[in-house]
Every structure is written in C-alpha cells, then in structure tokens.
Scaffold this active site. Structure first.
Site, PDB file in Angstrom:
ATOM      1  N   LYS A   1       0.827  -1.213   0.000  1.00  0.00           N
ATOM      2  CA  LYS A   1       0.000   0.000   0.000  1.00  0.00           C
ATOM      3  C   LYS A   1       0.861   1.264   0.000  1.00  0.00           C
ATOM      4  O   LYS A   1       0.574   2.218  -0.720  1.00  0.00           O
ATOM      5  CB  LYS A   1      -0.912   0.010   1.247  1.00  0.00           C
ATOM      6  CG  LYS A   1      -1.897  -1.144   1.286  1.00  0.00           C
ATOM      7  CD  LYS A   1      -2.712  -1.140   2.566  1.00  0.00           C
ATOM      8  CE  LYS A   1      -1.923  -1.488   3.811  1.00  0.00           C
ATOM      9  NZ  LYS A   1      -1.390  -2.870   3.858  1.00  0.00           N
TER      10      LYS A   1
ATOM     11  N   GLY B   1       3.080  -0.823   8.775  1.00  0.00           N
ATOM     12  CA  GLY B   1       4.473  -0.634   8.367  1.00  0.00           C
ATOM     13  C   GLY B   1       4.483  -0.491   6.866  1.00  0.00           C
ATOM     14  O   GLY B   1       4.245  -1.457   6.154  1.00  0.00           O
ATOM     15  N   HIS B   2       4.661   0.728   6.369  1.00  0.00           N
ATOM     16  CA  HIS B   2       4.600   0.987   4.930  1.00  0.00           C
ATOM     17  C   HIS B   2       5.986   1.410   4.445  1.00  0.00           C
ATOM     18  O   HIS B   2       6.553   2.379   4.951  1.00  0.00           O
ATOM     19  CB  HIS B   2       3.566   2.086   4.633  1.00  0.00           C
ATOM     20  CG  HIS B   2       2.171   1.703   5.065  1.00  0.00           C
ATOM     21  ND1 HIS B   2       1.100   2.545   4.984  1.00  0.00           N
ATOM     22  CD2 HIS B   2       1.670   0.540   5.568  1.00  0.00           C
ATOM     23  CE1 HIS B   2       0.009   1.933   5.416  1.00  0.00           C
ATOM     24  NE2 HIS B   2       0.332   0.723   5.789  1.00  0.00           N
TER      25      HIS B   2
ATOM     26  N   GLN C   1      -3.308  -2.103   7.222  1.00  0.00           N
ATOM     27  CA  GLN C   1      -3.690  -3.527   7.347  1.00  0.00           C
ATOM     28  C   GLN C   1      -4.417  -3.986   6.076  1.00  0.00           C
ATOM     29  O   GLN C   1      -4.148  -3.443   5.016  1.00  0.00           O
ATOM     30  CB  GLN C   1      -4.552  -3.761   8.596  1.00  0.00           C
ATOM     31  CG  GLN C   1      -3.809  -3.601   9.918  1.00  0.00           C
ATOM     32  CD  GLN C   1      -3.672  -2.171  10.391  1.00  0.00           C
ATOM     33  OE1 GLN C   1      -4.635  -1.447  10.454  1.00  0.00           O
ATOM     34  NE2 GLN C   1      -2.467  -1.755  10.728  1.00  0.00           N
TER      35      GLN C   1
HETATM   36  P1  GDP Z   1       2.244  -2.188   3.047  1.00  0.00           P
HETATM   37  O1  GDP Z   1       2.164  -2.439   4.510  1.00  0.00           O
HETATM   38  O2  GDP Z   1       1.018  -2.649   2.323  1.00  0.00           O
HETATM   39  O3  GDP Z   1       2.588  -0.758   2.698  1.00  0.00           O
HETATM   40  O4  GDP Z   1       3.424  -3.087   2.507  1.00  0.00           O
HETATM   41  P2  GDP Z   1       4.901  -3.225   3.177  1.00  0.00           P
HETATM   42  O5  GDP Z   1       5.660  -1.980   2.907  1.00  0.00           O
HETATM   43  O6  GDP Z   1       4.798  -3.691   4.580  1.00  0.00           O
HETATM   44  O7  GDP Z   1       5.450  -4.474   2.357  1.00  0.00           O
HETATM   45  C1  GDP Z   1       5.599  -4.434   0.985  1.00  0.00           C
HETATM   46  C2  GDP Z   1       7.080  -4.623   0.663  1.00  0.00           C
HETATM   47  O8  GDP Z   1       7.206  -4.957  -0.696  1.00  0.00           O
HETATM   48  C3  GDP Z   1       7.919  -3.372   0.861  1.00  0.00           C
HETATM   49  O9  GDP Z   1       9.194  -3.750   1.263  1.00  0.00           O
HETATM   50  C4  GDP Z   1       7.952  -2.728  -0.520  1.00  0.00           C
HETATM   51  O10 GDP Z   1       9.110  -1.965  -0.748  1.00  0.00           O
HETATM   52  C5  GDP Z   1       7.960  -3.962  -1.388  1.00  0.00           C
HETATM   53  N1  GDP Z   1       7.274  -3.815  -2.678  1.00  0.00           N
HETATM   54  C6  GDP Z   1       6.173  -3.081  -2.978  1.00  0.00           C
HETATM   55  N2  GDP Z   1       5.804  -3.294  -4.265  1.00  0.00           N
HETATM   56  C7  GDP Z   1       6.695  -4.173  -4.777  1.00  0.00           C
HETATM   57  C8  GDP Z   1       6.841  -4.820  -6.049  1.00  0.00           C
HETATM   58  O11 GDP Z   1       6.055  -4.631  -6.974  1.00  0.00           O
HETATM   59  N3  GDP Z   1       7.887  -5.688  -6.180  1.00  0.00           N
HETATM   60  C9  GDP Z   1       8.764  -5.950  -5.175  1.00  0.00           C
HETATM   61  N4  GDP Z   1       9.738  -6.812  -5.387  1.00  0.00           N
HETATM   62  N5  GDP Z   1       8.648  -5.369  -3.967  1.00  0.00           N
HETATM   63  C10 GDP Z   1       7.636  -4.511  -3.774  1.00  0.00           C
HETATM   64  P1  IMO Z   2       0.206  -2.873   7.202  1.00  0.00           P
HETATM   65  O1  IMO Z   2      -0.519  -1.533   7.201  1.00  0.00           O
HETATM   66  C1  IMO Z   2       0.280  -7.044   8.409  1.00  0.00           C
HETATM   67  C2  IMO Z   2      -1.604  -8.049  12.240  1.00  0.00           C
HETATM   68  C3  IMO Z   2      -0.710  -8.530  13.357  1.00  0.00           C
HETATM   69  C4  IMO Z   2      -1.673  -9.477  14.070  1.00  0.00           C
HETATM   70  C5  IMO Z   2      -3.004  -8.751  13.959  1.00  0.00           C
HETATM   71  C6  IMO Z   2      -3.394  -7.939  15.181  1.00  0.00           C
HETATM   72  O2  IMO Z   2       1.676  -2.754   7.197  1.00  0.00           O
HETATM   73  O3  IMO Z   2      -0.344  -3.741   6.135  1.00  0.00           O
HETATM   74  P2  IMO Z   2      -2.561  -5.596  16.138  1.00  0.00           P
HETATM   75  O4  IMO Z   2      -1.213  -5.162  16.623  1.00  0.00           O
HETATM   76  O5  IMO Z   2      -3.102  -4.776  15.011  1.00  0.00           O
HETATM   77  O6  IMO Z   2      -3.554  -5.747  17.252  1.00  0.00           O
HETATM   78  O7  IMO Z   2      -2.311  -7.101  15.575  1.00  0.00           O
HETATM   79  O8  IMO Z   2      -2.883  -7.885  12.832  1.00  0.00           O
HETATM   80  N1  IMO Z   2      -1.221  -6.736  11.651  1.00  0.00           N
HETATM   81  C7  IMO Z   2      -0.659  -6.602  10.441  1.00  0.00           C
HETATM   82  N2  IMO Z   2      -0.229  -7.537   9.553  1.00  0.00           N
HETATM   83  N3  IMO Z   2       0.374  -5.730   8.104  1.00  0.00           N
HETATM   84  C8  IMO Z   2      -0.077  -4.793   8.968  1.00  0.00           C
HETATM   85  O9  IMO Z   2      -0.147  -3.485   8.646  1.00  0.00           O
HETATM   86  C9  IMO Z   2      -0.580  -5.208  10.221  1.00  0.00           C
HETATM   87  N4  IMO Z   2      -1.077  -4.566  11.299  1.00  0.00           N
HETATM   88  C10 IMO Z   2      -1.481  -5.520  12.161  1.00  0.00           C
HETATM   89  O10 IMO Z   2       0.423  -9.196  12.858  1.00  0.00           O
HETATM   90  O11 IMO Z   2      -1.775 -10.687  13.358  1.00  0.00           O
HETATM   91 MG    MG Z   3       3.236  -3.351   6.033  1.00  0.00          MG
END
Ligand code: GDP
Ligand code: IMO
Ligand code: MG
Length: 429
Positions: free
Chosen positions: A16, A40-41, A223
C-alpha cells in the site's frame, strides 16, 4: 470521481505504501483513517528507503498529510517517527501535517496490556504487533479514552482518569500489576502535549475546505480486509475496520467522498501473526517466494508466512470493500518459477465452497482447490509498460482479474516508486 481510497485486500503488507507514495504526487491531501503504528509501509525512492508506521505516506512527497479521527495515536511514537523522517530530510510542519483533535491516544498502559495478554494467551495468542492497538480501541468504544483534544485540557482530566483507572486497575490486578500511576501518566502527557497540539485541529473542517476547492483526496488504508474486525479472520484480526467505508467515518467526510476504491493485492499471499491461511506453503517453494519478496515485517521484523494467490479470498474482499480496481504488486517475485498456482475454491466436509466461511474452525480446515499455470523465465522486474511483460505473466494477471471479478488498474514490478504500470488511472475515473 476525484478521490481515491487505497485499501489492502489481503492480510496487510500488500504494498500500500508504495502505491500511495506513487499516487501522492497527484493528490492534494493524503489521509490515514484507521489503525495506528501497527502499520508498516515501505517507500523506496531512488537510493532512499522510508519506513512509515503512523504518518501518511504522502508526507514524503510533501503532500498535505492528515491523521484522521479513526486512527489511534501514540504521541511518543509520533514524535519519534517525525524526528526519524526529518533526519531523512522530510519536512514536517503544521502546513503539511495535521492530526484530528478527536483522535484517541494510545498510552503506555495499552502497550503493556497488549503484551501481558499475548504472553498469558500462550499458543492461543493473536500475534499482535504489541503496540497497544486493541486496548486503545477498546477504551475508545468504552468511552474512557484520552483524546488529542484532552491534551489542551489536562487540568480537567480527573473524571476521564477516574473512568480509565477504574477499568484498567482491575485488569492490571489480574496480571499482578500495580494500579496506574496517575501522577506519572499526567506528567508524561504534559511533556508530550505541546508537540502533538501544534498539529491538532478539527480535520473534518480542513477536509471540507479541501473538498470544496475541488482538490483530490487520497485515503490511505492500513492492514487489510482479512484483518478487518468484522469481515476478517476473527479473532485473528486487528481492532479496526479496514474496509473502504471506514475512510469516510475515520476522517470526517460523507460516504460519497471515497471515490475510486483501489484494492492493493499481492501476486501471492502473505500473513504475519496467528490465524488461518488456506494456501500457506510450508515448503521450499514458499521459502523461495519469501526470500525473493523479502517477506519480513516492517514493524516487528517477524518472518511473514507465505502462500499461493487465493482468488476466493480476494474476490470476497473486493466485494466486501466495493473495490473498483486493483493494483497487483510484486509480480516480479514470481519470476523464474516453473509453475504458479491459484486457489479457485475450497473443499469443506466434502462440499465445494466458492467463499471463505465465517467460523474460525471451518476457516482452519478448508482445503484449497488449485489451478496450475505455467510460470515465466523472463524478468518482469522494473517493467513500466504492459508490453514489457512476458506472455505467461500477462496470462497470470488476466486469470487473476477474471477470478476475482475485478479489473486490474495498476501492476507494480519492483519496490521503486516509478516501476509501476498504469492501465486505468484511478484519479480519472
Ligand atoms: P504495506 O504495509 O502494504 O505498505 O506493505 P509493506 O511496505 O509492509 O510491504 C511491501 C514490501 O514490498 C515493501 O518492502 C515494498 O518496498 C515492497 N514492494 C512493494 N511493491 C513491490 C513490487 O512490486 N515488487 C517488489 N519486489 N517489492 C515490492
Ligand atoms: P500494514 O498496514 C500485516 C496483524 C498482526 C496481528 C493482527 C493484530 O503494514 O499492512 P494488532 O497489533 O493490530 O492488534 O495485531 O494484525 N497486523 C498486520 N499484519 N500488516 C499490517 O499493517 C498489520 N497490522 C497488524 O500481525 O496478526
Ligand atoms: Mg506493512
């Protein structure tokens, strides 16, 4: 339709942050509307990587960024995250950042309670991020939360503290913990108050003005729908509604403001924490995908569980959340595989199911039915046009689109901001 609402359509971590950052340069405001610093984005821009948990991803492009009332806010974490980003050269000031003054606070007692409960639950634990999210939302609906606006009225906090302490002291006693130290809590709040209050305002008013001027608002979900408190894999969920409709209630706008609902979908499936996961892979195929996709949590560093793409789940989450189109991310992680599988249905007690049942016991035992497709040996990494994709990758994307009954608007081919293929501009819809 000028606005766009971005939501995760699986169990979170779909990418996201990357997509919001990519869209943010064309938006006038980016709004977080639920969750807290459990998110965590990760954003990759050139040689810089930004990790955001609470701040809207628009802050990196300098776009007006707003924390809406639906978020639970840890003021000490806020300060730390603002300082970390400023250290990376991001400018954050009251002109480009605002916090809803009716946002409930996450307090140290919430984080403690989250940890105590998880430890006590042993193998039955949810696997939370340990950041106090659940206890803070409980206090919000229990009408005993301390909110951002209370920070300007700390001399009048006694009645609210009475309610809060009556509830928490009983819980804490059950864990052999001392009662809340009211003086210490008040001193901590007094110290952090000026930092938070410089950004605090009735953001519904600011958003009303932004909307009246015809500006584009980008709502950033955290999430994913499978972690939604109502529609997710209860009780293994987070404590907020993660569906698109929350964008309105969680920021102070009407339901007609959400615009194009962009569901972010990973080309395979991951999950962090406990709970059912029908297509989970416990073998070297899953390990390989996890390694190539760097599937480690941004917040807790935990290894994410990995599995095949589950079209039943995504069809369901797209329907529940009214998804207009999806962004399919991490297709490059599937490069080089001989074959790829997609779950198209489940078997439960001898019956075939075309949806994910509500009960945890059924969710735990459904058996996925797979369709196998040939993989592709060519690289999709960094592709910026559909024509650059190998034929089998295109077939995979088309099959996903067909099965989830929702069009693909974007494809992401690397962590880097501009490695994104646009098929249908969500802001133009
Ligand atoms: P979010 O929580 O939905 O914002 O996703 P996260 O940032 O936690 O996890 C997505 C991970 O995949 C991050 O490390 C991004 O940098 C990486 N990512 C996002 N889009 C792509 C993609 O198209 N390809 C690859 N290889 N990595 C990606
Ligand atoms: P983003 O925005 C993935 C999961 C936790 C746990 C459950 C409840 O990066 O996609 P909490 O601390 O919210 O009460 O935990 O939700 N969880 C996530 N899993 N991405 C997240 O956020 C999450 N935020 C919470 O691992 O299973
Ligand atoms: Mg994340």
């Amino acid at each position: 339709m000028a606005n766009v609402t971005v939501i995760g359509a699986q169990w979170g971590d779909e990418g996201k942050g990357k997509i919001v950052d990519w869209l943010a340069s064309r938006a006038d405001a980016v709004v977080r509307f639920q969750g807290g610093h459990n998110a965590g984005h990760t954003l990759v821009v050139g040689d810089k990587t930004y990790k955001l948990s609470l701040l809207p991803s628009g802050i990196v492009t300098g776009t007006l960024s707003i924390v809406g009332n639906g978020v639970v806010l840890d003021p000490w974490h806020l300060k730390a995250e603002v300082e970390k980003l400023e250290g990376q050269g991001v400018e954050i000031n009251p002109d480009n950042f605002a916090i809803a003054d009716n946002c409930p606070l996450i307090l140290p007692i919430h984080r403690d309670l989250d940890g105590l409960r998880e430890t006590a639950a042993g193998s039955g634990k949810i696997g939370t991020t340990g950041r106090g999210i659940g206890p803070a939302y409980e206090d919000k609906v229990g009408r005993r939360a301390i909110r951002v606006c209370d920070l300007a009225h700390l001399d009048h906090l006694e009645p609210q503290l009475d309610r809060l302490c009556a509830h928490h002291d009983a819980l804490r006693a059950g864990f052999d913990q001392p009662p809340i130290d009211r003086e210490e809590l008040l001193a901590q709040l007094r110290e952090i108050a000026p930092f938070v209050l410089q950004f605090a305002q009735p953001v519904w008013k600011r958003l009303k003005k932004v909307r009246k001027a015809g500006a584009k608002i980008l709502f950033e979900g955290a999430q994913g729908v499978l972690l939604d408190i109502d529609h997710g894999t209860y009780p293994f969920v987070t404590s907020s509604n993660t569906v698109s409709g929350t964008a309105a209630a969680g920021s102070g706008l009407g339901p007609n403001s959400t615009g194009f609902v962009l569901g972010i979908v990973k080309a395979y499936t991951t999950r962090v924490g406990s709970g059912p996961f029908p297509t989970e892979l416990d073998d070297e195929v899953g390990e390989g995908i996890g390694e190539r996709g760097h599937e480690f949590g941004t917040v807790t560093g935990r290894q994410r569980r990995v599995g095949w793409f589950d079209a039943v789940l995504v069809r369901q989450t797209c329907a529940i959340s009214g998804v207009t189109g999806i962004a399919l991310t991490k297709i490059d992680v599937l490069d080089g595989m001989d074959e790829v599988k997609i779950c198209t249905g489940y078997r439960l007690n001898g019956k075939i199911m075309d949806y994910f049942p509500s009960h945890a016991a059924d969710q735990a035992v459904v058996e996925p039915i797979y369709e196998t497709m040939p993989g592709w040996s060519e690289s999709t990494a960094g592709a910026r046009s559909f024509a650059d994709l190998p034929a089998n990758a295109v077939k995979y994307i088309q099959r996903v689109q067909e099965l989830i009954e929702t069009p693909v608007a974007l494809v992401s081919t690397s962590p880097e901001r501009d490695d994104t293929i646009l098929m249908r501009d969500p802001f133009m819809d």
